[in-house]
Design an enzyme around this catalytic site. Structure first.
Site: not given
Length: 325
Positions: A42, A132, A155, A159, A184, A199, A216, A286
């Site tokens: 890391d 996802s 992003y 992936k 999530n 969140v 949001n 989103d």
């Protein structure tokens, strides 16, 4: 069920990239509990020193401060390793929209460096974090592998690119790769701070401190929130998966669907708070709804998630009350 029957040779060496982060540190902990050796790589750009220090007294744990963008570091870290769990990446859809070049560097080139190092060092299994978000604007629920839409953020693109490279590395070079499309993830040690915090920990911390959270959108968006223990199980089972399942990507979730507004009021009730939220604009990039079909992971990886959202949220609330209260 779960990861109770998962076992490895105690001489097995695991590399966990991003091992100072939320998911990575939980994986390091689980592997150490199995009695195996862990090398945590890391650069501490988003990971926390506290998530390293907690394991430093364990002789099976080695911390390597380094960056997956440096191929030499990746080669050194994977030398003699049996399994690589590649969690190092920058998350957050909104931040990727602001910084697309950095996301390409870390999430694509960094992952490719780890794949190449694993290939050269004859690693048995290369398991990596996908997301996802690769489903983009495909509206069908539940989300099933092979039915992806237009990508909505850099992003998500990183992936998807990782998955394509992984497929090639299995086909061209015989490296067993397994992509885990996380839905999530939440649970202990997830960072509640910062503009891009997830969140659930953000809501819990603000409510514990009697602050007013902002939701949001209208709060009617839904997600397949997935407790960290299920993700640990998926990673370990992918390391034991057959070669026939290599080169594939798998949905890793519980297979449920929770609405954000319901979660919010559930948290206020659990924490004994009477605080109405603010509502802000929708976040760019989103998706509105998310729910996973996990049948492929069940069939090919033996994935059998033990923790429902209700189980996980109780454990998460307890952890944050103890650590943030």
């Amino acid at each position: 069920m779960g990861r109770e029957n998962v076992s490895f040779d105690e001489n097995s060496v695991f590399v966990v990239t991003g091992g100072a982060g939320f998911i990575g540190s939980n994986l390091c902990e689980a592997i150490l509990e199995l009695g195996c050796k862990v090398r945590c790589l890391d650069n501490l750009s988003t990971g926390k020193r506290a998530n390293v220090d907690m394991f430093m007294s364990n002789p099976n744990y080695t911390f390597i401060e380094g960056d997956i963008r440096d191929l030499d570091t990746c080669l050194r870290t994977t030398d003699g390793a049996d399994y690589v769990l590649n969690q190092a990446a920058w998350g957050s859809v909104p931040r990727s929209i602001e910084m697309p070049l950095l996301y390409e560097e870390i999430n694509i080139r960094g992952t490719l460096n780890m794949m190449e190092a694993s290939r050269r060092n004859n690693v048995k299994k290369f398991v990596y974090a996908s997301s996802s978000s690769v489903y983009g604007d495909e509206p069908t629920l539940p989300k099933a592998e092979g039915r992806e839409g237009n990508l909505l953020s850099p992003y998500a693109l990183t992936k998807r690119a990782d998955e394509e490279y992984a497929k090639l590395y299995t086909r061209l070079y015989g490296l067993d790769t397994y992509g885990l499309r996380y839905f999530n993830v939440f649970g202990r040690r997830q960072d509640p701070d910062g503009a891009y915090a997830a969140v659930i920990p953000k809501f819990i911390k603000m409510l514990l401190h009697d602050q007013v959270p902002t939701i949001n959108g209208d709060g009617r968006q839904s997600r397949d929130f997935t407790y960290i223990e299920n993700v640990i199980e998926a990673n370990l089972k992918a390391c034991l998966a057959p070669h026939e399942a290599a080169g594939e990507a798998f949905n890793i979730a519980y297979g449920g669907r929770e609405y954000l507004i319901d979660i919010y009021y559930g948290l206020t009730k659990a924490l004994g708070k009477d605080i109405e939220p603010n509502f802000g604009p929708d976040r760019a990039g989103d998706i509105k709804h998310s729910n996973a079909d996990i049948s492929k992971a069940k069939k090919l990886l033996g994935y059998d998630p033990e923790y429902s959202f209700e189980d996980g949220i109780k454990l998460a609330i307890e952890w944050y009350k103890e650590n943030l209260g």
